[in-house]
Scaffold this motif. Structure first.
Motif, PDB file in Angstrom:
ATOM      1  N   SER A 134       0.901  72.924  81.966  1.00 55.14           N
ATOM      2  CA  SER A 134       0.342  72.116  83.053  1.00 55.14           C
ATOM      3  C   SER A 134      -1.048  72.618  83.394  1.00 55.14           C
ATOM      4  CB  SER A 134       1.201  72.243  84.316  1.00 55.14           C
ATOM      5  OG  SER A 134       2.470  71.676  84.132  1.00 55.14           O
ATOM      6  N   THR A 135      -1.947  71.669  83.667  1.00 58.33           N
ATOM      7  CA  THR A 135      -3.190  72.043  84.336  1.00 58.33           C
ATOM      8  C   THR A 135      -2.985  71.652  85.800  1.00 58.33           C
ATOM      9  OG1 THR A 135      -4.217  69.910  83.923  1.00 58.33           O
ATOM     10  CG2 THR A 135      -4.595  71.589  82.294  1.00 58.33           C
ATOM     11  N   ILE A 136      -3.156  72.608  86.656  1.00 62.90           N
ATOM     12  CA  ILE A 136      -2.892  72.374  88.081  1.00 62.90           C
ATOM     13  C   ILE A 136      -4.125  71.714  88.707  1.00 62.90           C
ATOM     14  CG2 ILE A 136      -2.363  73.483  90.295  1.00 62.90           C
ATOM     15  CD1 ILE A 136      -0.059  73.553  88.174  1.00 62.90           C
ATOM     16  N   THR A 137      -3.917  70.527  89.267  1.00 57.90           N
ATOM     17  CA  THR A 137      -5.050  69.798  89.843  1.00 57.90           C
ATOM     18  C   THR A 137      -5.062  69.853  91.368  1.00 57.90           C
ATOM     19  OG1 THR A 137      -3.751  67.771  89.716  1.00 57.90           O
ATOM     20  CG2 THR A 137      -5.276  68.199  87.901  1.00 57.90           C
ATOM     21  N   ASN A 138      -3.937  70.215  91.966  1.00 58.67           N
ATOM     22  CA  ASN A 138      -3.847  70.219  93.432  1.00 58.67           C
ATOM     23  C   ASN A 138      -2.648  71.048  93.857  1.00 58.67           C
ATOM     24  OD1 ASN A 138      -2.527  67.616  92.199  1.00 58.67           O
ATOM     25  ND2 ASN A 138      -1.368  68.070  94.057  1.00 58.67           N
ATOM     26  N   MET A 139      -2.667  71.456  95.128  1.00 59.59           N
ATOM     27  CA  MET A 139      -1.452  72.006  95.720  1.00 59.59           C
ATOM     28  C   MET A 139      -0.556  70.810  96.063  1.00 59.59           C
ATOM     29  SD  MET A 139      -2.091  75.113  95.317  1.00 59.59           S
ATOM     30  CE  MET A 139      -0.564  75.804  95.981  1.00 59.59           C
ATOM     31  N   ALA A 140       0.750  70.974  95.886  1.00 56.67           N
ATOM     32  CA  ALA A 140       1.680  69.867  96.102  1.00 56.67           C
ATOM     33  C   ALA A 140       1.679  69.428  97.568  1.00 56.67           C
ATOM     34  CB  ALA A 140       3.085  70.285  95.659  1.00 56.67           C
ATOM     35  N   ALA A 141       2.223  68.237  97.802  1.00 61.75           N
ATOM     36  CA  ALA A 141       2.161  67.607  99.136  1.00 61.75           C
ATOM     37  C   ALA A 141       2.643  68.552 100.233  1.00 61.75           C
ATOM     38  CB  ALA A 141       3.019  66.339  99.130  1.00 61.75           C
ATOM     39  N   GLY A 142       1.864  68.631 101.292  1.00 61.05           N
ATOM     40  CA  GLY A 142       2.250  69.441 102.439  1.00 61.05           C
ATOM     41  C   GLY A 142       1.849  70.900 102.323  1.00 61.05           C
ATOM     42  N   MET A 143       1.295  71.281 101.172  1.00 61.73           N
ATOM     43  CA  MET A 143       0.957  72.699 100.975  1.00 61.73           C
ATOM     44  C   MET A 143      -0.505  73.014 101.268  1.00 61.73           C
ATOM     45  SD  MET A 143       3.295  73.912  97.853  1.00 61.73           S
ATOM     46  CE  MET A 143       2.695  75.559  98.154  1.00 61.73           C
ATOM     47  N   SER A 144      -1.314  71.968 101.409  1.00 63.13           N
ATOM     48  CA  SER A 144      -2.710  72.210 101.798  1.00 63.13           C
ATOM     49  C   SER A 144      -3.210  70.967 102.526  1.00 63.13           C
ATOM     50  CB  SER A 144      -3.592  72.511 100.583  1.00 63.13           C
ATOM     51  OG  SER A 144      -4.077  71.319 100.021  1.00 63.13           O
ATOM     52  N   ASP A 145      -4.410  71.067 103.091  1.00 61.53           N
ATOM     53  CA  ASP A 145      -4.963  69.933 103.846  1.00 61.53           C
ATOM     54  C   ASP A 145      -5.624  68.916 102.929  1.00 61.53           C
ATOM     55  OD1 ASP A 145      -4.158  71.167 106.117  1.00 61.53           O
ATOM     56  OD2 ASP A 145      -6.090  72.162 106.482  1.00 61.53           O
ATOM     57  N   GLU A 146      -5.751  69.276 101.653  1.00 59.37           N
ATOM     58  CA  GLU A 146      -6.435  68.408 100.702  1.00 59.37           C
ATOM     59  C   GLU A 146      -5.686  67.090 100.527  1.00 59.37           C
ATOM     60  OE1 GLU A 146      -8.718  70.516  97.107  1.00 59.37           O
ATOM     61  OE2 GLU A 146      -6.569  70.346  96.970  1.00 59.37           O
ATOM     62  N   GLN A 147      -6.441  66.000 100.365  1.00 57.16           N
ATOM     63  CA  GLN A 147      -5.852  64.697 100.061  1.00 57.16           C
ATOM     64  C   GLN A 147      -5.376  64.714  98.614  1.00 57.16           C
ATOM     65  OE1 GLN A 147      -5.598  61.603 101.657  1.00 57.16           O
ATOM     66  NE2 GLN A 147      -6.027  62.643 103.589  1.00 57.16           N
ATOM     67  N   ILE A 148      -4.196  64.186  98.361  1.00 53.45           N
ATOM     68  CA  ILE A 148      -3.709  64.093  96.981  1.00 53.45           C
ATOM     69  C   ILE A 148      -3.955  62.669  96.502  1.00 53.45           C
ATOM     70  CG2 ILE A 148      -1.662  64.191  95.508  1.00 53.45           C
ATOM     71  CD1 ILE A 148      -0.526  66.277  97.447  1.00 53.45           C
ATOM     72  N   SER A 149      -4.601  62.525  95.339  1.00 50.83           N
ATOM     73  CA  SER A 149      -4.884  61.198  94.807  1.00 50.83           C
ATOM     74  C   SER A 149      -5.075  61.287  93.295  1.00 50.83           C
ATOM     75  CB  SER A 149      -6.170  60.627  95.430  1.00 50.83           C
ATOM     76  OG  SER A 149      -7.290  61.362  94.950  1.00 50.83           O
ATOM     77  N   HIS A 150      -5.003  60.128  92.650  1.00 46.94           N
ATOM     78  CA  HIS A 150      -5.236  60.098  91.207  1.00 46.94           C
ATOM     79  C   HIS A 150      -6.706  60.426  90.905  1.00 46.94           C
ATOM     80  CE1 HIS A 150      -4.423  59.241  87.053  1.00 46.94           C
ATOM     81  NE2 HIS A 150      -5.264  58.235  87.000  1.00 46.94           N
ATOM     82  N   GLU A 151      -7.597  59.985  91.779  1.00 50.36           N
ATOM     83  CA  GLU A 151      -9.017  60.306  91.614  1.00 50.36           C
ATOM     84  C   GLU A 151      -9.212  61.823  91.596  1.00 50.36           C
ATOM     85  OE1 GLU A 151     -11.388  58.315  90.764  1.00 50.36           O
ATOM     86  OE2 GLU A 151      -9.783  56.840  90.740  1.00 50.36           O
ATOM     87  N   HIS A 152      -8.537  62.469  92.539  1.00 51.02           N
ATOM     88  CA  HIS A 152      -8.642  63.925  92.640  1.00 51.02           C
ATOM     89  C   HIS A 152      -8.069  64.574  91.368  1.00 51.02           C
ATOM     90  CE1 HIS A 152      -8.866  67.778  94.722  1.00 51.02           C
ATOM     91  NE2 HIS A 152      -7.668  68.035  94.262  1.00 51.02           N
ATOM     92  N   THR A 153      -6.938  64.060  90.898  1.00 47.52           N
ATOM     93  CA  THR A 153      -6.330  64.597  89.667  1.00 47.52           C
ATOM     94  C   THR A 153      -7.332  64.525  88.525  1.00 47.52           C
ATOM     95  OG1 THR A 153      -4.101  63.942  90.350  1.00 47.52           O
ATOM     96  CG2 THR A 153      -4.449  64.252  87.996  1.00 47.52           C
ATOM     97  N   LYS A 154      -7.962  63.355  88.379  1.00 53.25           N
ATOM     98  CA  LYS A 154      -8.903  63.174  87.261  1.00 53.25           C
ATOM     99  C   LYS A 154     -10.123  64.089  87.424  1.00 53.25           C
ATOM    100  CE  LYS A 154      -9.123  58.673  87.516  1.00 53.25           C
ATOM    101  NZ  LYS A 154      -9.606  57.324  87.267  1.00 53.25           N
ATOM    102  N   ALA A 155     -10.562  64.253  88.688  1.00 49.27           N
ATOM    103  CA  ALA A 155     -11.751  65.072  88.928  1.00 49.27           C
ATOM    104  C   ALA A 155     -11.458  66.553  88.668  1.00 49.27           C
ATOM    105  CB  ALA A 155     -12.237  64.882  90.360  1.00 49.27           C
ATOM    106  N   MET A 156     -10.229  66.973  88.946  1.00 50.27           N
ATOM    107  CA  MET A 156      -9.889  68.398  88.827  1.00 50.27           C
ATOM    108  C   MET A 156      -9.428  68.782  87.427  1.00 50.27           C
ATOM    109  SD  MET A 156     -10.558  69.907  91.594  1.00 50.27           S
ATOM    110  CE  MET A 156      -9.693  71.461  91.464  1.00 50.27           C
ATOM    111  N   ALA A 157      -8.904  67.822  86.668  1.00 46.09           N
ATOM    112  CA  ALA A 157      -8.322  68.147  85.365  1.00 46.09           C
ATOM    113  C   ALA A 157      -9.305  68.862  84.424  1.00 46.09           C
ATOM    114  CB  ALA A 157      -7.751  66.896  84.705  1.00 46.09           C
ATOM    115  N   PRO A 158     -10.608  68.489  84.425  1.00 47.50           N
ATOM    116  CA  PRO A 158     -11.517  69.166  83.488  1.00 47.50           C
ATOM    117  C   PRO A 158     -11.605  70.674  83.686  1.00 47.50           C
ATOM    118  CG  PRO A 158     -12.526  67.162  84.316  1.00 47.50           C
ATOM    119  CD  PRO A 158     -11.260  67.359  85.111  1.00 47.50           C
ATOM    120  N   LEU A 159     -11.413  71.150  84.927  1.00 46.36           N
ATOM    121  CA  LEU A 159     -11.440  72.601  85.172  1.00 46.36           C
ATOM    122  C   LEU A 159     -10.404  73.313  84.317  1.00 46.36           C
ATOM    123  CD1 LEU A 159     -11.607  73.175  89.051  1.00 46.36           C
ATOM    124  CD2 LEU A 159     -13.323  73.721  87.316  1.00 46.36           C
TER     125      LEU A 159
END
Ligand code: HPA
Length: 264
Positions: A222-247
């Motif tokens: 797995s490439t981790i793109t976000n903390m799972a729901a409720g674990m951080s203040d960050e918004q979870i979205s597909h846009e965010h997944t795509k933006a974070m995946a390259p890291l």
């Protein structure tokens, strides 16, 4: 099936491939690192019509670090058409092309504070949180696939050794498959945590089951793109997944290249 294999080999050559790869969300560009032939899924009858952005729907066959590989640049997820067996034909094709092993990749949310966005996680095991199974309807006794050692110890050891060599952290953890396409609620994430999940995502588990059914050794990262729901203040979205995946994708490419060069 014979026709399909003949068609693929006519375009890409008949030399057997050694390893299959499935690329997850935002990771599709890794297929471009392969020197060989890219065949659009649209040219391959029975291959999925993948409609999820961030995927690269080509079967790419060729050389990566001296190893002949077959890369599925995109997967059909269960949530697209409600078919948990959508990747059965592509995986059967990989096997028929000679693949002995499969490495599946995905984007996932982390439930572990020590595994952060941009990090990788090697699947030690998984939890089928969806209750679905790609082998429902299979009529032969081969459907009773043992899953005790589904995530291959030898492949995992090789991947960990490669990660260490290229200085990339590769912690192991348990991946839980959630059907999607909606993301999880915080209560669902707490439930998955109690059940033993370390990361959550919408793919990979059906392919691991199918690959074991086909007799392929399997490992998944797995490439981790976000903390799972409720674990951080960050918004979870597909846009965010795509933006974070390259890291994570850059690290994943380093690990995979080293693995292919030294372990296969
Ligand atoms: N949940 C499910 N799938 C995902 C996530 C998530 O948090 N992040 C990336 N894919």
């Amino acid at each position: 099936m014979q026709d399909l294999i003949a068609k693929i080999q006519a375009r890409a050559g008949a030399a057997p491939v050694k390893l299959g790869l499935i690329l997850g969300s935002g990771l599709g560009h890794l297929a471009q690192a392969v020197q060989g032939t890219a065949i659009p899924y649209a040219d391959l009858p029975g291959f999925p019509h993948v409609g999820v952005s961030g995927h690269n729907p080509h079967l790419v066959i060729g050389d990566l670090e001296g190893v002949r590989v077959a890369v599925l640049g995109a997967r059909e997820h269960y949530y697209e058409n409600g078919n948990p067996a959508a990747m059965r034909l592509p995986l059967t094709v990989l096997k028929a092309l000679g693949a002995e092993a499969l490495i599946a990749t995905n984007a996932a949310g982390s439930l572990r504070p020590d595994i952060r966005p941009g990090d990788l996680m090697l699947l030690s095991d998984h939890i089928n949180f969806s209750g679905l199974n790609p082998l429902i309807g299979e009529k032969t006794d081969a459907r009773f696939v043992p899953m005790t050692t589904a995530h291959d110890a030898g492949l995992r050891a090789g991947l960990k050794a490669s990660a260490q060599s290229v200085n990339v952290a590769l912690p192991e953890g348990v991946y839980a498959w959630y059907s999607g396409p909606s993301f999880e609620t915080p209560a669902e994430i707490r439930a998955i945590k109690i059940l033993g999940g370390d990361a959550v995502g919408m793919s990979t588990v059906p392919e691991v089951i199918l690959a074991r059914f086909l007799g392929l050794r399997v490992a998944a990262i797995s490439t981790i793109t976000n903390m799972a729901a409720g674990m951080s203040d960050e918004q979870i979205s597909h846009e965010h997944t795509k933006a974070m995946a390259p890291l994570g994708a850059a690290k994943l490419e380093q690990v995979l290249r080293h693995f292919l060069r030294t372990q296969l």
